[in-house]
Every structure is written in structure tokens, then in C-alpha cells.
Design a protein around this motif. Structure first.
Motif, mmCIF file in Angstrom:
data_model
loop_
_atom_site.group_PDB
_atom_site.id
_atom_site.type_symbol
_atom_site.label_atom_id
_atom_site.label_comp_id
_atom_site.label_asym_id
_atom_site.label_seq_id
_atom_site.Cartn_x
_atom_site.Cartn_y
_atom_site.Cartn_z
ATOM 1 N N HIS A 86 -4.521 -14.077 4.649
ATOM 2 C CA HIS A 86 -4.926 -13.913 6.050
ATOM 3 C C HIS A 86 -3.803 -13.261 6.863
ATOM 4 C CE1 HIS A 86 -5.320 -15.693 10.172
ATOM 5 N NE2 HIS A 86 -6.493 -15.133 10.034
ATOM 6 N N GLU A 87 -2.588 -13.734 6.690
ATOM 7 C CA GLU A 87 -1.443 -13.158 7.407
ATOM 8 C C GLU A 87 -1.233 -11.701 7.008
ATOM 9 O OE1 GLU A 87 1.829 -15.783 6.581
ATOM 10 O OE2 GLU A 87 0.884 -17.451 7.649
ATOM 11 N N ALA A 88 -1.366 -11.393 5.727
ATOM 12 C CA ALA A 88 -1.195 -10.009 5.272
ATOM 13 C C ALA A 88 -2.264 -9.110 5.882
ATOM 14 C CB ALA A 88 -1.253 -9.938 3.741
ATOM 15 N N VAL A 89 -3.520 -9.560 5.870
ATOM 16 C CA VAL A 89 -4.612 -8.751 6.430
ATOM 17 C C VAL A 89 -4.358 -8.468 7.901
ATOM 18 C CG1 VAL A 89 -7.059 -8.765 7.042
ATOM 19 C CG2 VAL A 89 -6.342 -9.444 4.739
ATOM 20 N N ASN A 90 -3.909 -9.470 8.643
ATOM 21 C CA ASN A 90 -3.704 -9.283 10.076
ATOM 22 C C ASN A 90 -2.513 -8.389 10.419
ATOM 23 O OD1 ASN A 90 -5.998 -10.517 11.064
ATOM 24 N ND2 ASN A 90 -5.050 -12.528 11.209
ATOM 25 N N THR A 91 -1.701 -8.004 9.430
ATOM 26 C CA THR A 91 -0.634 -7.028 9.697
ATOM 27 C C THR A 91 -1.202 -5.614 9.767
ATOM 28 O OG1 THR A 91 -0.093 -6.541 7.381
ATOM 29 C CG2 THR A 91 1.079 -8.402 8.415
ATOM 30 N N GLY A 92 -2.358 -5.403 9.114
ATOM 31 C CA GLY A 92 -2.930 -4.058 9.041
ATOM 32 C C GLY A 92 -2.214 -3.157 8.049
ATOM 33 N N PHE A 112 -10.842 -4.148 2.110
ATOM 34 C CA PHE A 112 -9.874 -4.114 3.210
ATOM 35 C C PHE A 112 -9.464 -2.684 3.555
ATOM 36 C CE2 PHE A 112 -9.323 -8.594 1.947
ATOM 37 C CZ PHE A 112 -9.709 -9.150 3.159
ATOM 38 N N THR A 113 -9.399 -1.799 2.578
ATOM 39 C CA THR A 113 -9.103 -0.398 2.862
ATOM 40 C C THR A 113 -10.166 0.185 3.785
ATOM 41 O OG1 THR A 113 -7.925 -0.072 0.774
ATOM 42 C CG2 THR A 113 -8.828 1.901 1.824
ATOM 43 N N ARG A 114 -11.423 -0.049 3.461
ATOM 44 C CA ARG A 114 -12.523 0.476 4.279
ATOM 45 C C ARG A 114 -12.546 -0.152 5.673
ATOM 46 N NH1 ARG A 114 -17.815 1.377 0.433
ATOM 47 N NH2 ARG A 114 -16.759 2.572 -1.197
ATOM 48 N N LEU A 115 -12.344 -1.464 5.730
ATOM 49 C CA LEU A 115 -12.342 -2.127 7.034
ATOM 50 C C LEU A 115 -11.219 -1.608 7.924
ATOM 51 C CD1 LEU A 115 -13.148 -5.844 6.118
ATOM 52 C CD2 LEU A 115 -14.506 -4.336 7.598
ATOM 53 N N LEU A 116 -10.028 -1.451 7.353
ATOM 54 C CA LEU A 116 -8.893 -1.002 8.167
ATOM 55 C C LEU A 116 -9.002 0.471 8.552
ATOM 56 C CD1 LEU A 116 -6.077 -3.029 6.460
ATOM 57 C CD2 LEU A 116 -6.858 -3.261 8.824
ATOM 58 N N ARG A 117 -9.664 1.268 7.730
ATOM 59 C CA ARG A 117 -9.923 2.656 8.108
ATOM 60 C C ARG A 117 -10.850 2.713 9.327
ATOM 61 N NH1 ARG A 117 -11.914 4.991 3.030
ATOM 62 N NH2 ARG A 117 -10.032 4.568 1.910
ATOM 63 N N GLY A 119 -12.955 4.583 13.033
ATOM 64 C CA GLY A 119 -13.179 5.386 11.834
ATOM 65 C C GLY A 119 -14.567 5.109 11.296
ATOM 66 N N GLU A 120 -15.038 5.954 10.389
ATOM 67 C CA GLU A 120 -16.378 5.791 9.805
ATOM 68 C C GLU A 120 -16.524 4.401 9.201
ATOM 69 O OE1 GLU A 120 -19.172 5.334 6.700
ATOM 70 O OE2 GLU A 120 -17.063 5.650 6.217
ATOM 71 N N TYR A 121 -17.687 3.773 9.438
ATOM 72 C CA TYR A 121 -17.966 2.452 8.886
ATOM 73 C C TYR A 121 -19.422 2.384 8.477
ATOM 74 C CZ TYR A 121 -18.449 -2.601 8.437
ATOM 75 O OH TYR A 121 -18.705 -3.862 7.956
ATOM 76 N N MET A 122 -19.659 2.223 7.194
ATOM 77 C CA MET A 122 -21.013 2.116 6.654
ATOM 78 C C MET A 122 -21.911 3.256 7.149
ATOM 79 S SD MET A 122 -21.441 -2.041 6.639
ATOM 80 C CE MET A 122 -23.084 -1.971 5.951
ATOM 81 N N GLY A 123 -21.349 4.465 7.156
ATOM 82 C CA GLY A 123 -22.104 5.638 7.566
ATOM 83 C C GLY A 123 -22.155 5.875 9.064
ATOM 84 N N VAL A 124 -21.541 4.997 9.841
ATOM 85 C CA VAL A 124 -21.545 5.125 11.298
ATOM 86 C C VAL A 124 -20.245 5.796 11.727
ATOM 87 C CG1 VAL A 124 -21.679 3.892 13.505
ATOM 88 C CG2 VAL A 124 -22.924 3.013 11.506
#
Length: 144
Positions: free
Chosen positions: A17-23, A60-65, A96-101
Motif C-alpha cells: 500500500h505504501e509503495a503504491v501510494n508513492t506512484g 498498477f502500471t495501467r492505473l498510474l498511467r 491518461g487513457e483508461y479502459m479505452g477512455v
């Protein structure tokens, strides 16, 4: 099951969780390698061809993009046996693009619930429910 599994599981999730929140995707990837079994079973239906730890990294790559300022706040945590359940609130700005949006610049907030099963202190299996309807409504894809 040893009594150490839930404590180890909560500590492992806290590190992730801490790592994810660093981005920082490099840190997230390294943390996943340290905490998850390489063949972790990801039971959340995600449109990704990868499996195991590679699937977690790709999520996480896609979410952060899409949401570079992604932030996950843990609202509730339940520990039982070798499983830890988390209810999270996720926020971010769609850049950034997300699920085609394509990027909308909109801020979103949505809920998710995840179950992690641990084996020998490592993430062995995950299940997740993400409020995609709320995401798509906030991104303007679905009107209600």
C-alpha cells in the motif's frame, strides 16, 4: 496456519500500500517481487494477458498511467486465518487513457474491496471487487 501469517499479511499489505501510494512504478514492481509469489493467482477479472506477479504489476502500471496521482486509503481491514480483507477508497485525476477512455482531467473517487490470501508471509492469491460503474459515471462514459 501459524499465528504469524495474519500479522505478516497485514505488514506485507502495508508495504505494498505504501509503495503504491508513492506512484513510483519501479518501487511498486520491486515490492511486488518481494511480497507476492511469482505465480500469485489474481482472481479479479482484469483485461490483462499477463498472469501472476506480472499481472499485478500491469494493473498498477495501467492505473498510474491513467491516474498519476492515484491514492488508496484503507478504510477497513479484517484478518481471519491466512486472509486479509481490505475496503479501500481510491482517488485520482484522469490524466491518461483508461479502459479505452481518453483523459478527461476529472477527479474520481471510488470504492474497492480486496481479499489477499497469504502463504508463508507472501501474497499467494487475490480477489477484488472494484466499483467500475462509479468510475465510468465519474469519467462521463455512463449517464444515470
Amino acid at each position: 496456519m501459524s499465528a504469524a501469517q495474519p500479522a505478516g499479511g497485514t505488514a506485507s499489505f502495508s508495504r505494498l500500500h505504501e509503495a503504491v501510494n508513492t506512484g513510483d512504478m519501479e518501487l511498486i514492481s520491486k515490492t511486488i517481487d518481494e511480497l507476492a509469489e511469482p505465480d500469485v493467482l489474481v482472481r479479479t477479472p482484469v483485461p490483462i494477458g499477463a498472469t501472476g506477479a506480472a499481472a499485478l504489476k500491469e494493473v498498477f502500471t495501467r492505473l498510474l498511467r491513467a491516474f498519476p496521482d492515484l491514492h488508496i486509503a484503507v478504510e477497513d481491514m479484517i484478518v481471519q486465518g491466512d486472509k486479509v480483507v481490505y475496503r479501500n477508497t481510491v482517488t485520482g485525476t484522469h490524466q491518461g487513457e483508461y479502459m479505452g477512455v481518453p483523459p478527461t482531467g476529472r477527479s474520481i473517487t471510488y470504492q474497492e474491496i480486496f481479499i489477499f490470501r497469504f502463504a508463508d508471509g507472501r501474497i499467494a492469491e487475490t480477489w477484488g471487487v472494484v466499483d467500475l460503474l462509479s468510475q465510468m459515471r465519474q469519467l462521463g462514459v455512463i449517464e444515470m
